[in-house]
Design an enzyme around this catalytic site. Structure first.
Site, mmCIF file in Angstrom:
data_model
loop_
_atom_site.group_PDB
_atom_site.id
_atom_site.type_symbol
_atom_site.label_atom_id
_atom_site.label_comp_id
_atom_site.label_asym_id
_atom_site.label_seq_id
_atom_site.Cartn_x
_atom_site.Cartn_y
_atom_site.Cartn_z
ATOM 1 C CE LYS A 84 -4.044 0.150 2.363
ATOM 2 N NZ LYS A 84 -4.929 -0.099 3.540
HETATM 3 C C1 E4P Z 1 -8.188 0.639 3.670
HETATM 4 O O1 E4P Z 1 -7.502 -0.284 3.266
HETATM 5 C C2 E4P Z 1 -8.127 1.166 5.027
HETATM 6 O O2 E4P Z 1 -7.437 0.245 5.851
HETATM 7 C C3 E4P Z 1 -9.462 1.336 5.684
HETATM 8 O O3 E4P Z 1 -10.518 0.904 4.878
HETATM 9 C C4 E4P Z 1 -9.647 2.657 6.326
HETATM 10 O O4 E4P Z 1 -10.902 2.688 6.925
HETATM 11 P P1 E4P Z 1 -11.308 3.747 8.051
HETATM 12 O O5 E4P Z 1 -11.727 4.999 7.365
HETATM 13 O O6 E4P Z 1 -12.447 3.091 8.770
HETATM 14 O O7 E4P Z 1 -10.098 3.947 8.928
#
Ligand code: E4P
Length: 219
Positions: A84
């Site tokens: 990522k």
């Molecule tokens: C995406 O891969 C992120 O880990 C995640 O969906 C972020 O979500 P949040 O907005 O609930 O922190």
């Protein structure tokens, strides 16, 4: 649409995997920090449990050189890892270089069609389009998902749209309706997807009738 679990919690991952529900896991630095264990250890354990599956693990450097160095290290931990990388200019520079050397990148923190366009051009394998965080500030997070899915189809990009920052089952339903390629959900939302009061009532009624009849499966 692929379904991923958005967590670094091993118990949740084992449970969801046993239900046959998930095809991958997404983590982020906040989710990993909650577990209080070494990053590499957690990610490798997830890769062993959810296999086959795409396991996303995030870099933390802000400059392209640092991101590339971290991405190569993280990708070396297991062949199923997708790295990522945040949606920044430096991030896209890193994605361009990494995708050319065969490391799959999940571009994270994407909120608009413009950002998704740039991620696709850089060579993103997944584009993580956050919906909940947009809804939280009184906007419609799913609009960018719909636009991005159309863009991918219209222009023939290879990237896959991954709906992230999911808060409730309707986000999953809307992701399906939009034609997203993948959606990552917290464990609580995964549990909610199974539930319907008429299912519970139906089971109770069937069992009550069965009991009364004295019918048996064995013997
Ligand atoms: C995406 O891969 C992120 O880990 C995640 O969906 C972020 O979500 P949040 O907005 O609930 O922190």
């Amino acid at each position: 649409m692929k379904l991923f679990l958005d967590t670094a919690n091993i118990e949740e991952i084992r449970t969801a995997w046993s239900w046959g529900a998930i095809e991958g896991v997404t983590t982020n630095p906040s989710l990993v920090a909650k577990e209080g264990r070494p990053f590499k250890e957690i990610v490798r354990e997830i890769c062993e449990i959810v296999n086959p599956g795409d396991i996303s693990a995030e870099v933390v450097s802000l400059d392209a050189e640092g991101m590339i160095r971290e991405a190569r290290e993280v990708a070396s931990w297991h062949p199923n890892i997708v790295v990522k990388i945040p949606m920044t200019k430096e991030g896209m520079k890193a994605v361009r270089a990494l995708s050319q050397e065969g490391i799959r990148c999940n571009v994270t923190l994407v909120f608009t069609l413009a950002q998704a366009f740039l991620a696709a051009k850089a060579g993103a394998y997944y584009i993580s389009n956050f919906v909940g965080r947009v809804d939280d500030i009184s906007s419609e997070g799913m609009d960018a998902v719909r636009d991005t899915v159309n863009m991918i189809k219209e222009y023939g990009f290879k990237s896959q749209v991954l709906v992230a920052s999911v808060r409730h089952p309707m986000h999953v339903i809307e992701a399906l309706r939009a034609g997203a390629h993948a959606c990552t959900v917290p464990f609580k939302v995964l549990e909610q997807l199974y539930q319907h009061p008429l299912t519970d009532i139906g089971i109770q009624r069937f069992l009550a009738d069965w009991e009364k009849s004295g019918a048996k499966i064995f013997g």
